[in-house]
Design an enzyme around this catalytic site. Sequence first.
Site, PDB file in Angstrom:
ATOM      1  CB  SER A 238      31.277  99.471  56.360  1.00 55.24           C
ATOM      2  OG  SER A 238      30.749  98.880  55.176  1.00 55.24           O
ATOM      3  CG  ASP A 239      30.824 105.394  53.040  1.00 59.63           C
ATOM      4  OD1 ASP A 239      29.975 105.040  52.200  1.00 59.63           O
ATOM      5  OD2 ASP A 239      31.193 106.575  53.141  1.00 59.63           O
ATOM      6  CB  CYS A 240      29.530 101.840  49.590  1.00 63.28           C
ATOM      7  SG  CYS A 240      27.826 102.027  50.153  1.00 63.28           S
ATOM      8  CB  ALA A 242      34.560 101.699  54.238  1.00 63.07           C
TER       9      ALA A 242
END
Length: 692
Positions: A238-240, A242
């Site tokens: 995942s993006d941070c 997210a």
Amino acid sequence: MNRNEAIEKAKALVSQMTVEELASQLRYDAFSVDRLGIPAYNWWNEALHGVAREGTATSFPQEIAQGASFDRELVHEIGNICAVEGRAKYNAYNEDGDHSRYKGLTFWSPNINIFRDPRWGRGQETYGEDPYLTAQLGCSFIKGMQQYRGGYMTAAACAKHFAVHSGPEELRHEFNAIASEKDLEETYLPAFEACVKEAEVEAVMGAYNRTNGEVCCASEYLMNKLRGEWGFEGHFVSDCWAVRDFHEKHHVTSRPEESVTKALKAGCDLNCGCTYQKIMNAYDEGMITREDIEKCAVRLFTSRYLLGMFDKSELDEISYDVVACDEHRRIAYRAAVEGTVLLKNSGILPIDDKKYRTIAVIGPNADSRIALIGNYYGTPNRYITVLDGITDECEKRGIRVHYSEGCHIYNSRPEKDTNDRFRLGEAKAAAKSSDLVILCLGLDSTLEGEQGDVSNVFASGDKLDLLLPESQRELMEEIRKTGKPFIVINLTGSAVDLSEADKYAEAVMQAWYPGAEGGRAIADMIFGKASPSGKLPVTFYRNNDPLPEFTDYSMKGRTYRYIEYKPLYEFGYGLNYGDTYTVKLEAENISFGKAAQNGIDISVTVKNDGKYDVSEVIQIYVKVKSDNEVPNKKLAAFERTVLKAGEEKTLPIHIDKLAFTTVNDEGERNADGIGAVIYAGCNLDKMITREI
């Protein structure tokens, strides 16, 4: 070690772990499991244009400048250097048991999103606006980074941000990007597909936003594409923070445990953020099973085995001495030259050092270190600013240099008790005392970048318009009024309106954020020791040109493939110090149907009638005769070559079959055309054509 071997080892290891131990491995800051000999590991590392955020490293030009190089081999080499320096750092830190952030072998690069709108602050992190160029360079970087040595992967790359992600930054945690099936297949997904199928990227990062209503880090549509149609076997991160957005911003879940469940079951293996700290809560509530957790853990340990983290190999011998070594800095210098785009030249460049004996170097980016490096950067062992580079070269030639900052980069009154014309008087005095002015304008990471970066001054990192800050526009006008000839060097990570510079300056050079060697490269190009040879990877618009709403993800009216008017500078445009042109285009005697089945081989003959040796990019475009084709021709192939003064050269070029397909409104790609036109040349306005 091949993937099947790594998978079996990962399964055997995972089978010995408790649920609690497994859960601890799905966080970006994975815990150690001492009883099984598993050290702690932090998955979070960056290497967008050099190893970032962990001390000294070779500083390459920002990724958008790499896009301007149109050079697969160069980008492959940059990826490989990032991996080697990253491995050297990992070896040094690992020896001391240091497993903190930015010290691992899993790099969250490259960014292969499409730079669809010039206002997007993170567009500088991409290879530009074209899906084919992005795919080609993204694959090159990944293959360079993931090169095997002694049976193991040097480092792991990550294609991000999946998918349909390009601003606005301010809304990214809650935004729903609406994209048609046609735009998805034609623009937003091809680079990701290529990086998975052709480059076998080890990781893919999900975006913050929703796409067509589904959160990207748990999208059934996107995951079916990724793991189903494309056969992705690596791990998904995942993006941070997210996953936290699921319940706090998107409201597709109501609490962390539901977000964990949604992400895990969709196949999000690794969480950058804090939400996977709730895995055991979700497990205890019966929302997820051990099998759900194991699937993710196996994929993560597979990557670690492929990287040789549990075995001895020749990779352990990579010494810290390679970090920012002379050889790597030479590649950074070459990248700065190949990525710089000469937009205008009245003939003043290269500078005649017999005619111009006093030069004024003026502007807020002339002596700026931050303007060299963009965002996601490491620390160079030496910065060479534009002023440094020009001054060093002028000293060798006995040329006097005057310097003035001229103005603050955006603030007309940056210091207390100064007037609104900060240092304009000094700039004018320097200009009037000189034979020539080199005006260094542009932006930096205080004006464009990522939402949340502490240095962003405006609009969460996005640009409000395409104009240079008012302080710089006033500076350029005052320099113009002196009547002295001037050259504009523009350092930005994106397209800005350079129409005034194009109108009044003798030459205009787009240098992007050129890395720590940028000043030396720019000076060498100004004085003719090197020729700028980049091509624009994005369209340069005028500020008054009509652009769709920033939040509109339809490609209509965007980028060179869909634009409905002539912009200031077209995608693919770029001059050099030679006089290069296409002499001949020859294509196989082949039907359109065969071309769509197998691609086509062509040969392009180019000549340099100029006085200087140059590196040139041969660009090939295709326009299929079909109602489903994009409105304008599209990039289908490119090759970079060196042409000596007076040299003529013939290059064989293959055009992939994909170029002869189109996408219908249902997102189906077909060879439905009745023919096609092939275009070949060094610039879009001077192309030779061939019909098939």
